[in-house]
Design a protein around this motif. Structure first.
Motif, PDB file in Angstrom:
ATOM      1  N   THR A 477       3.424   5.209   8.531  1.00 52.87           N
ATOM      2  CA  THR A 477       4.394   6.302   8.426  1.00 52.87           C
ATOM      3  C   THR A 477       3.706   7.550   7.885  1.00 52.87           C
ATOM      4  N   PRO A 478       3.763   8.678   8.573  1.00 54.22           N
ATOM      5  CA  PRO A 478       3.079   9.893   8.106  1.00 54.22           C
ATOM      6  C   PRO A 478       3.631  10.365   6.760  1.00 54.22           C
ATOM      7  N   ALA A 479       2.741  10.870   5.919  1.00 52.81           N
ATOM      8  CA  ALA A 479       3.123  11.396   4.609  1.00 52.81           C
ATOM      9  C   ALA A 479       2.221  12.571   4.261  1.00 52.81           C
ATOM     10  N   LYS A 480       2.760  13.469   3.444  1.00 57.00           N
ATOM     11  CA  LYS A 480       1.979  14.617   2.970  1.00 57.00           C
ATOM     12  C   LYS A 480       1.286  14.208   1.665  1.00 57.00           C
ATOM     13  N   ALA A 481       0.377  13.255   1.787  1.00 54.97           N
ATOM     14  CA  ALA A 481      -0.199  12.583   0.623  1.00 54.97           C
ATOM     15  C   ALA A 481      -1.287  13.423  -0.043  1.00 54.97           C
ATOM     16  N   ARG A 482      -1.405  13.247  -1.342  1.00 53.94           N
ATOM     17  CA  ARG A 482      -2.515  13.798  -2.118  1.00 53.94           C
ATOM     18  C   ARG A 482      -3.104  12.671  -2.982  1.00 53.94           C
ATOM     19  N   GLY A 483      -2.772  12.626  -4.266  1.00 55.42           N
ATOM     20  CA  GLY A 483      -3.325  11.581  -5.106  1.00 55.42           C
ATOM     21  C   GLY A 483      -2.617  10.257  -4.925  1.00 55.42           C
ATOM     22  N   PHE A 484      -3.350   9.153  -5.161  1.00 56.86           N
ATOM     23  CA  PHE A 484      -2.678   7.868  -5.245  1.00 56.86           C
ATOM     24  C   PHE A 484      -3.455   6.952  -6.179  1.00 56.86           C
ATOM     25  N   ALA A 485      -2.706   6.057  -6.814  1.00 55.29           N
ATOM     26  CA  ALA A 485      -3.283   5.121  -7.779  1.00 55.29           C
ATOM     27  C   ALA A 485      -3.068   3.702  -7.277  1.00 55.29           C
ATOM     28  N   VAL A 486      -3.985   2.816  -7.659  1.00 52.94           N
ATOM     29  CA  VAL A 486      -3.950   1.422  -7.219  1.00 52.94           C
ATOM     30  C   VAL A 486      -3.744   0.507  -8.416  1.00 52.94           C
ATOM     31  N   GLY A 487      -2.869  -0.489  -8.263  1.00 53.02           N
ATOM     32  CA  GLY A 487      -2.639  -1.463  -9.317  1.00 53.02           C
ATOM     33  C   GLY A 487      -1.582  -2.465  -8.879  1.00 53.02           C
ATOM     34  N   ASP A 488      -1.496  -3.569  -9.562  1.00 57.60           N
ATOM     35  CA  ASP A 488      -0.552  -4.642  -9.227  1.00 57.60           C
ATOM     36  C   ASP A 488       0.703  -4.458 -10.078  1.00 57.60           C
ATOM     37  N   TYR A 489       1.627  -3.613  -9.604  1.00 56.94           N
ATOM     38  CA  TYR A 489       2.768  -3.236 -10.449  1.00 56.94           C
ATOM     39  C   TYR A 489       3.767  -4.376 -10.608  1.00 56.94           C
ATOM     40  N   ASP A 490       3.816  -5.307  -9.628  1.00 48.15           N
ATOM     41  CA  ASP A 490       4.764  -6.419  -9.724  1.00 48.15           C
ATOM     42  C   ASP A 490       4.102  -7.717 -10.178  1.00 48.15           C
ATOM     43  N   ASN A 491       2.826  -7.649 -10.542  1.00 50.64           N
ATOM     44  CA  ASN A 491       2.085  -8.792 -11.100  1.00 50.64           C
ATOM     45  C   ASN A 491       2.186 -10.044 -10.233  1.00 50.64           C
ATOM     46  N   ASP A 492       2.102  -9.837  -8.905  1.00 53.00           N
ATOM     47  CA  ASP A 492       2.155 -10.983  -8.001  1.00 53.00           C
ATOM     48  C   ASP A 492       0.783 -11.357  -7.465  1.00 53.00           C
ATOM     49  N   GLY A 493      -0.280 -10.667  -7.961  1.00 55.61           N
ATOM     50  CA  GLY A 493      -1.629 -11.052  -7.599  1.00 55.61           C
ATOM     51  C   GLY A 493      -2.232 -10.295  -6.440  1.00 55.61           C
ATOM     52  N   ASP A 494      -1.533  -9.309  -5.884  1.00 50.50           N
ATOM     53  CA  ASP A 494      -2.160  -8.434  -4.896  1.00 50.50           C
ATOM     54  C   ASP A 494      -1.966  -6.984  -5.323  1.00 50.50           C
ATOM     55  N   LEU A 495      -2.795  -6.097  -4.765  1.00 49.00           N
ATOM     56  CA  LEU A 495      -2.866  -4.717  -5.244  1.00 49.00           C
ATOM     57  C   LEU A 495      -1.968  -3.793  -4.438  1.00 49.00           C
ATOM     58  N   ASP A 496      -1.166  -3.027  -5.161  1.00 44.77           N
ATOM     59  CA  ASP A 496      -0.238  -2.066  -4.580  1.00 44.77           C
ATOM     60  C   ASP A 496      -0.774  -0.650  -4.811  1.00 44.77           C
ATOM     61  N   ALA A 497      -0.052   0.351  -4.301  1.00 50.32           N
ATOM     62  CA  ALA A 497      -0.475   1.743  -4.481  1.00 50.32           C
ATOM     63  C   ALA A 497       0.745   2.637  -4.635  1.00 50.32           C
ATOM     64  N   VAL A 498       0.625   3.655  -5.489  1.00 48.25           N
ATOM     65  CA  VAL A 498       1.636   4.691  -5.591  1.00 48.25           C
ATOM     66  C   VAL A 498       1.006   5.992  -5.121  1.00 48.25           C
ATOM     67  N   VAL A 499       1.726   6.733  -4.264  1.00 49.92           N
ATOM     68  CA  VAL A 499       1.189   7.931  -3.628  1.00 49.92           C
ATOM     69  C   VAL A 499       2.031   9.124  -4.030  1.00 49.92           C
ATOM     70  N   ASN A 500       1.386  10.183  -4.519  1.00 53.69           N
ATOM     71  CA  ASN A 500       2.077  11.419  -4.846  1.00 53.69           C
ATOM     72  C   ASN A 500       1.954  12.363  -3.657  1.00 53.69           C
ATOM     73  N   CYS A 501       3.083  12.751  -3.101  1.00 51.36           N
ATOM     74  CA  CYS A 501       3.117  13.574  -1.900  1.00 51.36           C
ATOM     75  C   CYS A 501       3.535  15.002  -2.234  1.00 51.36           C
ATOM     76  N   VAL A 502       3.255  15.924  -1.337  1.00 50.28           N
ATOM     77  CA  VAL A 502       3.550  17.337  -1.534  1.00 50.28           C
ATOM     78  C   VAL A 502       4.944  17.655  -1.005  1.00 50.28           C
TER      79      VAL A 502
END
Length: 630
Positions: A477-502
């Motif tokens: 899905t297209p996004a006007k992305a800039r910064g993003f951070a990686v981490g396992d926010y739900d502690n299920d053992g795989d890595l997620d990402a949060v993206v800050n868009c413009v």
């Protein structure tokens, strides 16, 4: 042995011969010196718009066959921001037209466990608009508390983090060693240091900490690091452009265009900013040591993304800076309080053909598992992103095309991270794209403003496979992305990402995996070293039943990583290091090399656990989250 650009420059650095950069580059033309385009760029008038480079997409390399190629990905990224409660829009510049370059850079994000419960919270930097806002309606940064059930609650006001302005980057670290991670946010204007009070609130202590600046600066990427290894976190702040909106050129006045489209001017022709280094005095204050540390003597300017890491395994952190429209900067720690820019000698300053690139974000990771941290950097549209293989002894080789990243040149990269998406023990690459100029929308000359992401799967043979279209709707899905951070926010053992868009809501990319592979997380807590463990280098060794997961047949799966305060573009990821373990049933060894020089060794650990390890070898927590998720 043929003379390469890197070997030639390294040979100069080992002799007493000292030449100006222009003379060095003239000696190496045309094979790897200044191109005609580069020379023209350096002479461009003030305020000229960015140009793109003529890197052409190339087919994926045909190297040694990989058993991974063609296998199902096994993971899907899904944007769950709306149902998770991330409902704050990031405002940044004009939505359809920008007068100044200031309106284009966007903001960073952080997975930031501010309350130390080992459930990642989310911090989103916010921006501004030229026309301003009515009092009481100003956009502010946002902190979202993790509710441990897949949702978040906006706690910005009660925590004291509701600051407004032209926000840029954020970085995380416990600068006063009180056991609670603090937050630094860079701005066009005055930066902000927020001290974590340990009770769910923050106090802005910028002035008290000695971080007020005496003039207007366009501060960009930032990172905490302990550059002198005294156990206290120092602070590096990149600077982009010395920009004064009262005198900055307007597109129509300076005839600034991009492929015939009138756009904001710069950065070529504008005065680059000077990077800053602040030394931690140990009493809650910092001292500006930028000049005496050598920050002002670097070749590069126009700093954006920043990463600090021990790239040469010397035990001392170095700093790599992605610079826009010029050479990158690689500050090598001289172990005496000073740094020397060795980007050219190290082979990480330019593209493979000697051209400056418009660098944006940067990440470090050991993608070929040889014990050395490599570098991936995002660049402007029309160019490839860059992959630098660490050869040791502060020497790198550009493997962009050999590794398969040269297949993509159309989209414009910002946030980037090495991460193991499938827990096989080999680092993959995720890149968040988005055009810099909103004016491209509705034209036929380039990619649109909102763009999809790149996902490269590690084939375990030095090459990557582009699986961008197979990674789920969160990536396509297209996004006007800039910064993003990686981490396992739900502690299920795989890595997620949060993206800050413009000028849009953020994305929360939850990784849904069907692979059921093992993993381990390590959170480092320093004692003699800084409490955040930033700079701690961690090695994990596990025996798998699949020989291909290991570097050599029959050898154990061995990985290294380092705790870092910032990653990618303007962002900060999880301070807990995550290691995928394939089908391993036990972790044979965890070795922690602390910035103090101490080494702790832990053996025979269970998989699928978070271990909180204090300097000295004590395990403070061994947590299985599988029984605690709602």
């Amino acid at each position: 042995m043929p003379l390469t650009r890197r070997r030639f420059l390294q040979s100069l650095s080992r002799t007493a011969l000292v030449l100006p950069l222009e003379e060095i580059l003239s000696l190496t033309r045309p094979a790897f010196g200044l191109s005609a385009r580069q020379a023209e760029q350096q002479q461009r008038p003030a305020g000229a718009a960015r140009e793109t480079y003529s890197a052409e997409a190339r087919p994926a390399p045909k190297g040694a066959p990989s058993p991974v190629t063609g296998t199902p990905l096994g993971v899907q990224f899904v944007d769950v921001a709306q149902e998770a409660g991330l409902n704050a829009e990031t405002i940044f510049g004009g939505e359809h037209h920008n007068k100044y370059l200031l309106e284009t850079t966007g903001c960073g994000a952080a997975f930031f466990d501010y309350d130390q419960d080992d459930w990642l919270d989310i911090f989103l930097v916010n921006g501004w608009r030229l026309e301003g806002f009515p009092k009481g309606h100003e956009p502010v940064c946002h902190l979202f508390k993790n509710n441990r059930d897949g949702t978040f609650t906006d706690v910005t006001l009660k925590t004291g983090l509701a600051r407004s302005g032209w926000g840029q980057a954020c970085c995380v670290g416990d600068y006063n060693n009180d056991g609670w991670n603090d937050l630094f946010v860079s701005y066009y204007g005055q930066n902000a240091l927020f001290r974590n009070n340990g009770n769910g609130t923050f106090t802005e202590v910028t002035k008290e900490a000695g971080l007020l600046q005496d003039r207007l600066r366009w501060n960009s990427g930032c990172t905490f690091l302990d550059y002198d290894r005294d156990g206290r976190l120092d602070l590096f702040v990149g600077n982009y452009i010395d920009l004064d909106l009262k005198t900055a050129p307007l597109p129509e006045d300076a005839n600034c265009t991009y492929k015939g489209i009138q756009v904001a001017c710069g950065p070529p022709g504008l005065q680059g900013g000077k990077n800053l280094l602040y030394h931690n005095n140990g009493d809650g204050t910092f001292s500006d040591v930028s000049e005496k540390s050598g920050m002002g003597t670097a070749l590069g300017t126009y700093a954006l993304g920043v990463v600090a890491a021990d790239f040469d395994n010397s035990g001392w952190p170095n700093i790599y800076v992605a610079n826009d429209s010029t050479a990158a900067t690689y500050y090598v720690n001289q172990k005496d309080g000073t740094f020397k820019d060795q980007a050219v000698e190290a082979g990480v300053a330019y593209s493979p053909d000697g051209k400056p690139q418009a660098g944006m974000g940067v990440s470090a990771g050991d993608y070929n598992r040889d014990g050395l941290l490599d570098i991936v950097k995002t660049n402007f549209a029309g160019d490839t992103d860059s992959l630098y293989l660490n050869l040791g002894e502060s020497s790198f080789d550009d493997r962009t095309y050999q590794a398969g990243l040269g297949v993509n040149t159309r989209l414009l990269g910002w946030g980037v991270s090495f991460l193991d998406i499938d827990n096989d023990g080999w680092l993959d690459i995720l890149i968040a794209n988005g055009h810099v100029y909103p004016e491209v929308d509705g034209t036929q000359v380039d990619a649109p403003y909102a763009e999809r992401k790149y996902l490269y799967r590690n084939l375990r043979n030095g090459q990557f496979e582009d699986l961008s279209l197979m990674g789920g709707s969160g990536l396509t899905t297209p996004a006007k992305a800039r910064g993003f951070a990686v981490g396992d926010y739900d502690n299920d053992g795989d890595l997620d990402a949060v993206v800050n868009c413009v000028n849009a809501l953020p994305q929360l990319l939850r990784c849904d995996s069907k692979l059921n592979r093992s993993w381990i997380k390590i959170r480092a807590v320093g004692k003699k070293s800084n409490r955040s463990g930033i700079g701690a280098k961690i090695k994990v060794v596990a025996q798998t039943g699949t020989p291909v997961l290991s570097a050599k047949s029959g050898s154990p799966l061995t990985q290294i990583d380092e705790v870092r305060s910032s990653n990618g573009y303007f962002s900060a990821g999880d301070l807990r290091l995550h290691f995928g373990l394939g089908d391993a049933k036990k972790v044979d060894l965890v070795e922690v090399r602390w910035p103090s020089g101490a080494v702790d060794t832990l053996k025979n650990l269970d998989v699928n656990r978070l271990y909180v390890v204090e300097e000295g070898g004590q395990i403070l927590k061994a947590e299985d989250f599988s029984q605690k998720r709602h």
